[in-house]
Design a protein around this motif. Structure first.
Motif, PDB file in Angstrom:
ATOM      1  N   TRP A  84      -0.531  10.379  -4.829  1.00  0.00           N
ATOM      2  CA  TRP A  84      -1.213   9.247  -4.754  1.00  0.00           C
ATOM      3  C   TRP A  84      -2.824   9.889  -4.844  1.00  0.00           C
ATOM      4  O   TRP A  84      -3.683   8.636  -5.655  1.00  0.00           O
ATOM      5  N   LEU A 128       1.778   5.193  -9.392  1.00  0.00           N
ATOM      6  CA  LEU A 128       2.492   4.890  -7.868  1.00  0.00           C
ATOM      7  C   LEU A 128       2.372   4.150  -7.042  1.00  0.00           C
ATOM      8  O   LEU A 128       3.487   3.499  -7.298  1.00  0.00           O
ATOM      9  N   PRO A 176      -3.324   6.795  -7.931  1.00  0.00           N
ATOM     10  CA  PRO A 176      -2.999   5.642  -7.195  1.00  0.00           C
ATOM     11  C   PRO A 176      -2.088   4.495  -8.043  1.00  0.00           C
ATOM     12  O   PRO A 176      -0.834   3.738  -7.331  1.00  0.00           O
TER      13      PRO A 176
END
Length: 632
Positions: free
Chosen positions: A60, A67, A64
């Protein structure tokens, strides 16, 4: 165990402070023989859940978007197969009953769901590639930061290099493999949940058969995953040796000797022996894995066809429609594949998290705060550098490198160290530089115990040139001022340092001046002679204009005598009013020092200025005349 156990008695070295790797493995402090490098227990492992949570948190931080894309792709790919199987049943039944609209709607719905699986696959591929780059860089940076932070003594410990090698090996691909396996498992469980819901319409035994068919393979692969992990961990030293041999055969600084001494075939044969050892162990494990795996596959195959026959018999008896038969068979295959994928993903998670233990274990190694190994002595009203009965033994060594060394260097004075190789000259410089701390006695700088100095404050006072100086494959300005980006060194300061080291003419000949890349590792680089590289190393030291303690370890070994004489005349004038310690085998250089120490076996055998030592007719006089005879 705490890595900062106190040491209060001379002769006992706190290994935990010298190398946190040893501390983390449970090594206790020993006396001077340093028998602490024997096999030690591995650091404790943490759970799969904690390592997975840590990896997700790091991912993350790294990206981000990547993911979140992997999560979305897993959910899409997991939901689509169940819908496709359901609509396939409607299409078959619609064909059997002649319901054209039902058939067309079912086909369109299947096409849409299939397209979503393509989207999910492409999105997952893109996100995985992005995360491999961003997360790999994040972890490699963390490893390098740890390598910078640990004490210098760690770099003379083979165990540290094994741990570093394992951590770097896992940093690039293993965390992303763990995440990819986890999301593949999420996708598989989504498919499995849908398949189980559809199969229960026919018989609970069908769903149970899927579970039983996949379990043998799961237990087999989990067992061998542990064996493979242990084997690769145990072979970290062999992996480093193979990498080293490849480096010897491919690097420019080895190429001359490899060709002139004809050592290429010898090193190739050594590399082959290492490979053969690794290969035989791998093959033995692979053969056992193949045989056991075939047995597990036969069990799964028998269960699959037992259910296949059962469904076919019910269809022949008219208990199932054509659509039901198709749905049952497709769903069973999907469920079987999904459960194998889920268990395989769990197996991969189990294996990957073990390897990640190497990475996270290295990153979690404690870096002890700087603190004295011996209680700092009371400060005294004195200027200069003083050794009082200093002794030192290298970690892992049985013989001391220094014994009972006493010396005093007053401000503005020059001290020379001479003696045979291994007599302790360079060790003295390492102790003054704070790379090690004495195992006996004390060192004082301006009346303060060196152990009580703040490391940054001490380094600010030092300018050092070691005999194994670094040749940065970078532009000239970065060779002279590697920290220019942080310290904003102006070009005028760099040019002054180059002039002081007699390197100014070298730079003037380069096409791009200070911006010229040096070395042959990268395009556009220019190679320098050994003496020219050494002058640049001297320029790095002279750049530190505020330093008042200069340490020179064979600073002119690669420079011809005429250039050396001119350089040392410049050095003496540039270091006026500053302390300097010089290690050299050239007596034409050391005779300029205010005091000369003759080292022998780690002890000071003689001391005095050049004339006094010649008059004493001792070891210095003999060595001086022996060297002078070579110039007659």
């Amino acid at each position: 165990m705490s890595p900062t156990l106190p040491r209060t008695a001379p002769g006992i070295v706190a290994v935990e402070v010298l190398c946190p790797i040893l501390a983390a493995r449970g090594v206790r402090p020993r006396v001077l023989d340093f028998e602490v490098l024997a096999p030690v227990p591995e650091p404790p492992t943490s759970s799969l859940r904690s390592r997975l949570s840590r990896t997700i948190a790091l991912a993350w931080r790294a990206s981000p978007f990547a993911l979140a894309s992997m999560v979305l792709a897993a959910l899409l790919a997991g939901a689509a197969p169940t819908g496709m199987a359901w609509y396939a049943r409607r299409v078959l039944d619609g064909v059997a009953r002649g319901e054209r609209q039902v058939v067309l709607v079912g086909i369109v719905a299947e096409a849409v769901l299939l397209f979503l699986t393509y989207v999910a696959g492409g999105l997952n591929q893109f996100a995985t590639a992005r995360l491999r780059l961003t997360l790999g860089f994040l972890l490699q940076r963390a490893i390098l930061e740890k390598a910078i932070a640990v004490p210098y003594a760690c770099f003379e410990d083979a165990g540290f290099y094994d741990a570093l090698t394992r951590a770097r090996r896992e940093a690039v691909g293993r965390p992303v493999a763990l995440l990819a396996g986890f999301f593949a498992m999420v996708q598989a469980f989504a498919v499995l949940a849908g398949s189980a819901a559809l199969l229960f319409r026919f018989s609970p035994l069908c769903a149970l058969a899927i579970l039983l068919a996949a379990l043998p393979s799961f237990f087999t692969e989990t067992r061998f995953a542990t064996a493979i992990f242990r084997l690769q961990n145990r072979r970290a030293t062999e992996a480093r040796e193979q990498a080293y041999l490849e480096q010897v055969l491919t690097r420019d600084d080895h190429a001359k000797e490899v060709r002139l001494f004809g050592t290429g075939p010898t090193f190739l044969e050594r590399a082959r022996r290492v490979f053969s050892l690794v290969f035989e162990e791998d093959q033995a494990l692979a053969r056992r894995r193949l045989l056991v795996g075939l047995g597990a596959d036969l069990v799964a195959l028998a269960l699959f066809y037992a259910v296949y026959v059962s469904v076919a018999v019910r269809a022949l008896a008219g208990a199932l429609t054509v659509g039901d038969l198709g749905l049952a068979l497709v769903t069973f295959k999907q469920g079987d594949g999904a459960l194998k994928q889920a268990l395989g993903g769990l197996r991969g998670l189990y294996m990957d998290q073990q390897y990640l233990g190497n990475l996270y274990g290295f990153l979690d190694l404690p870096v002890p705060p700087k603190r004295p190994l011996l209680p700092a002595a009371r400060a005294r009203d004195e200027r200069g550098l003083r050794f009082e009965n200093v002794g030192f033994t290298y970690p892992g060594a049985k013989r001391p490198a220094l014994l009972g060394v006493d010396l005093f260097l007053a401000p503005g004075k020059k001290l020379a160290l001479v003696g045979e190789n291994g007599s302790g000259k360079s060790t003295i410089l390492k102790l003054v530089a704070g790379l090690y701390e004495p195992t006996e006695g004390r060192i004082f700088l301006d009346g303060r115990d060196l152990a009580a100095w703040d490391p940054e404050a001490l380094r600010a006072r030092l300018a050092v040139v070691f005999q194994d100086f670094v040749r940065y494959q970078l532009p000239v300005r970065d060779n002279v001022a590697p920290r220019a980006a942080e310290d904003a060194v102006p070009d005028e300061g760099i040019r002054r340092a180059l002039a002081r080291s007699e390197a100014g003419p070298i730079v003037k000949k380069l096409a791009q001046g200070l911006d010229q890349r040096l070395g042959k590792w990268f395009p556009g680089g220019v190679e320098l002679s050994g003496g020219e590289w050494q002058k640049l190393a001297l320029a790095r030291a002279f750049l530190r204009e505020q330093a008042d303690l200069l340490l020179f370890d064979e600073p002119t070994a690669a420079i011809d005598p005429a250039a050396e004489a001119a350089l040392f005349a410049r050095v003496r004038s540039e270091t006026e009013g500053r302390m300097a310690i010089l290690v050299s085998h050239r007596f034409s250089t050391v005779r300029l020092a205010d005091e000369i120490l003759v080292m022998d076996g780690g002890r000071v055998a003689e001391r005095g200025d050049h004339d006094a030592l010649l008059g004493a007719e001792g070891r210095y006089a003999a060595l001086f005349r022996l060297q002078a005879a070579g110039y007659r």
